[in-house]
Write an enzyme that holds these catalytic residues in place. Structure first.
Site, PDB file in Angstrom:
ATOM      1  N   HIS A 208      42.053  41.058  49.677  1.00  0.00           N
ATOM      2  CA  HIS A 208      42.851  41.128  48.450  1.00  0.00           C
ATOM      3  C   HIS A 208      44.309  41.311  48.856  1.00  0.00           C
ATOM      4  O   HIS A 208      44.607  41.947  49.867  1.00  0.00           O
ATOM      5  CB  HIS A 208      42.366  42.284  47.565  1.00  0.00           C
ATOM      6  CG  HIS A 208      41.092  41.949  46.857  1.00  0.00           C
ATOM      7  ND1 HIS A 208      41.049  41.567  45.542  1.00  0.00           N
ATOM      8  CD2 HIS A 208      39.818  41.891  47.309  1.00  0.00           C
ATOM      9  CE1 HIS A 208      39.799  41.300  45.193  1.00  0.00           C
ATOM     10  NE2 HIS A 208      39.019  41.490  46.249  1.00  0.00           N
ATOM     11  N   CYS A 239      38.322  44.403  41.798  1.00  0.00           N
ATOM     12  CA  CYS A 239      37.126  45.175  41.461  1.00  0.00           C
ATOM     13  C   CYS A 239      37.418  46.081  40.273  1.00  0.00           C
ATOM     14  O   CYS A 239      38.342  46.893  40.331  1.00  0.00           O
ATOM     15  CB  CYS A 239      36.702  46.011  42.668  1.00  0.00           C
ATOM     16  SG  CYS A 239      35.352  47.140  42.283  1.00  0.00           S
TER      17      CYS A 239
HETATM   18  N1  COA Z   1      21.198  42.984  36.072  1.00  0.00           N
HETATM   19  C1  COA Z   1      21.128  43.258  34.742  1.00  0.00           C
HETATM   20  N2  COA Z   1      20.915  44.487  34.251  1.00  0.00           N
HETATM   21  C2  COA Z   1      20.768  45.479  35.134  1.00  0.00           C
HETATM   22  C3  COA Z   1      20.804  45.257  36.518  1.00  0.00           C
HETATM   23  C4  COA Z   1      21.037  43.944  36.981  1.00  0.00           C
HETATM   24  N3  COA Z   1      21.132  43.672  38.266  1.00  0.00           N
HETATM   25  N4  COA Z   1      20.608  46.427  37.136  1.00  0.00           N
HETATM   26  C5  COA Z   1      20.438  47.364  36.182  1.00  0.00           C
HETATM   27  N5  COA Z   1      20.534  46.794  34.968  1.00  0.00           N
HETATM   28  C6  COA Z   1      20.409  47.436  33.659  1.00  0.00           C
HETATM   29  C7  COA Z   1      19.082  48.141  33.484  1.00  0.00           C
HETATM   30  O1  COA Z   1      18.129  47.252  32.975  1.00  0.00           O
HETATM   31  C8  COA Z   1      19.431  49.217  32.515  1.00  0.00           C
HETATM   32  O2  COA Z   1      19.527  48.638  31.232  1.00  0.00           O
HETATM   33  P1  COA Z   1      19.236  49.474  29.881  1.00  0.00           P
HETATM   34  O3  COA Z   1      20.303  50.542  29.819  1.00  0.00           O
HETATM   35  O4  COA Z   1      19.364  48.449  28.823  1.00  0.00           O
HETATM   36  O5  COA Z   1      17.860  50.030  30.070  1.00  0.00           O
HETATM   37  C9  COA Z   1      20.845  49.612  32.912  1.00  0.00           C
HETATM   38  O6  COA Z   1      21.387  48.473  33.590  1.00  0.00           O
HETATM   39  C10 COA Z   1      20.892  50.816  33.828  1.00  0.00           C
HETATM   40  O7  COA Z   1      20.043  50.596  34.938  1.00  0.00           O
HETATM   41  P2  COA Z   1      20.140  51.478  36.262  1.00  0.00           P
HETATM   42  O8  COA Z   1      19.227  50.899  37.282  1.00  0.00           O
HETATM   43  O9  COA Z   1      19.992  52.927  35.890  1.00  0.00           O
HETATM   44  O10 COA Z   1      21.610  51.164  36.752  1.00  0.00           O
HETATM   45  P3  COA Z   1      22.874  52.097  36.794  1.00  0.00           P
HETATM   46  O11 COA Z   1      23.328  52.503  35.464  1.00  0.00           O
HETATM   47  O12 COA Z   1      22.669  53.135  37.848  1.00  0.00           O
HETATM   48  O13 COA Z   1      23.958  51.017  37.333  1.00  0.00           O
HETATM   49  C11 COA Z   1      24.284  48.978  38.550  1.00  0.00           C
HETATM   50  C12 COA Z   1      23.786  50.392  38.574  1.00  0.00           C
HETATM   51  C13 COA Z   1      24.357  48.483  39.976  1.00  0.00           C
HETATM   52  C14 COA Z   1      23.354  48.102  37.742  1.00  0.00           C
HETATM   53  C15 COA Z   1      25.681  48.929  37.895  1.00  0.00           C
HETATM   54  O14 COA Z   1      26.483  49.953  38.418  1.00  0.00           O
HETATM   55  C16 COA Z   1      26.357  47.602  38.085  1.00  0.00           C
HETATM   56  O15 COA Z   1      25.931  46.587  37.564  1.00  0.00           O
HETATM   57  N6  COA Z   1      27.480  47.555  38.818  1.00  0.00           N
HETATM   58  C17 COA Z   1      28.183  46.304  39.029  1.00  0.00           C
HETATM   59  C18 COA Z   1      29.248  46.497  39.992  1.00  0.00           C
HETATM   60  C19 COA Z   1      30.071  45.247  40.161  1.00  0.00           C
HETATM   61  O16 COA Z   1      29.741  44.158  39.758  1.00  0.00           O
HETATM   62  N7  COA Z   1      31.221  45.452  40.809  1.00  0.00           N
HETATM   63  C20 COA Z   1      32.120  44.407  41.095  1.00  0.00           C
HETATM   64  C21 COA Z   1      31.701  43.560  42.228  1.00  0.00           C
HETATM   65  S1  COA Z   1      31.704  44.350  43.804  1.00  0.00           S
HETATM   66 ZN    ZN Z   2      36.892  41.268  46.141  1.00  0.00          ZN
END
Ligand code: COA
Ligand code: ZN
Length: 304
Positions: A208, A239
């Site tokens: 970045h 991010c």
């Molecule tokens: N795709 C879609 N939904 C997802 C998922 C996935 N890969 N992983 C979890 N979920 C959903 C679950 O189904 C649950 O849904 P609900 O609230 O409707 O029941 C909810 O998310 C929470 O699930 P949980 O496993 O407890 O996840 P969390 O709240 O601990 O969050 C992540 C973890 C990883 C899912 C979340 O932090 C995330 O998506 N982060 C993305 C980070 C990102 O993209 N960063 C930028 C790029 S590096």
């Molecule tokens: Zn990046």
């Protein structure tokens, strides 16, 4: 070093994940289809993450379903957990990009897991992917510095690299400078060490340009023998879970520099520039890329 460099486009994932403008599925699909014709070797199409965490990319499955795939391009999806991997397999991605941060605090902010929990998830993902022909790339976010913790322990970085390669058996690895904290000497030193550890593992650098060191870091990576670089059209990106995050290095600026230096990227710079010119209309604001505004140096030479 191989003279051919691989340009890997991330605009439709990293580039727009932080943008609030409503970009339709059709607009994303059109952009990917056009990028597929530019000569980039990979396109990170989207991510299979929680739609609550990154609403902009909630249509990942639809996007994958509707793109026209070019056989020469690897279509990638970023995945943080098992649920994401299942969705990615259903979408028939070419490659899953598993992401974990070297920094414990950024991993918690980004994916709400300890690094140990992420690695446990990755084991499950590797089991799912084993019976498919999907490749797995392991990304190490905050490889060169963390917005919360500052300096990153090199020992820790190489510890995770070893787990990715030797224990999880990932096909390739990306070192990501999530918030533009890397400097060229650091990149050169760490990448020489990484290449020395695993000369046969394809490695990517993901920079970045938050502090203006992005393209200098590419040259340092090339010095160490790295030939694969992520970049984002227009220099969009960042991010959503890192304070002060700004755009990736800009694809057309990178390609312009490399071509000026005589390197082969296989990328059609004019096509990239034409695509980048459409971005302000898509996200309703100006973009950081510079070559689109200043013009290519070869065009300026023609004026002499
Ligand atoms: N795709 C879609 N939904 C997802 C998922 C996935 N890969 N992983 C979890 N979920 C959903 C679950 O189904 C649950 O849904 P609900 O609230 O409707 O029941 C909810 O998310 C929470 O699930 P949980 O496993 O407890 O996840 P969390 O709240 O601990 O969050 C992540 C973890 C990883 C899912 C979340 O932090 C995330 O998506 N982060 C993305 C980070 C990102 O993209 N960063 C930028 C790029 S590096
Ligand atoms: Zn990046």
């Amino acid at each position: 070093m191989e003279n051919k460099l691989h340009i890997q486009e991330v605009v439709t994932r990293d580039g727009i994940q932080i943008e609030s403008a409503c970009i339709t599925t059709e607009e994303k699909v059109n952009l990917i289809n056009e990028l597929s014709k530019t000569g980039v070797s990979k396109i990170e199409v989207s991510s299979f993450v929680s739609p609550k965490a990154v609403p902009q990319l909630k249509d990942a499955a639809e996007v994958f379903k509707n793109i026209d795939r070019n056989e020469a391009v690897t279509y990638v999806a970023l995945v943080p957990n098992k649920q994401g991997a299942i969705r990615a397999v259903e979408a028939d991605v070419d490659e899953i990009n598993l992401v974990m941060s070297v920094s414990e605090s950024h991993n918690m902010q980004n994916v709400r897991k300890t690094t140990e929990q992420s690695l446990q998830e990755f084991k499950k993902v590797m089991d799912i992917v084993k019976s498919t022909d999907i490749k797995v790339n392991g990304s190490l976010a905050t490889s060169f510095g963390c917005p919360f913790e500052g300096e990153i322990s090199e020992k820790r970085l190489f510890h995770f690299l070893r787990i990715y390669v030797e224990e999880l058996g990932m096909d390739n690895v990306t070192f990501a400078d999530t918030t533009g904290m890397a400097h060229p000497k650091q990149v050169q030193r760490l990448m020489k060490q990484a290449v020395n550890m695993y000369p046969d593992v394809p490695m990517t650098l993901h920079f970045h340009n938050t502090r203006g060191m992005g393209l200098a870091n590419v040259l340092a990576g090339m010095d160490a023998g790295i030939v694969r670089y992520d970049a984002s059209l227009g220099g969009l990106g960042g991010c959503p879970f890192a304070p002060g995050a700004t755009g990736n290095i800009c694809t057309e600026d990178l390609v312009h520099m490399l071509h000026a230096m005589g390197y082969d990227t296989g990328v059609d710079l004019d096509k990239l520039i034409a695509l980048s010119e459409q971005l302000p209309g898509l996200i309703d604001k100006d973009v950081p890329g510079q070559v689109v505004k200043a013009g290519k140096i070869t065009d300026l030479h023609k004026l002499d």
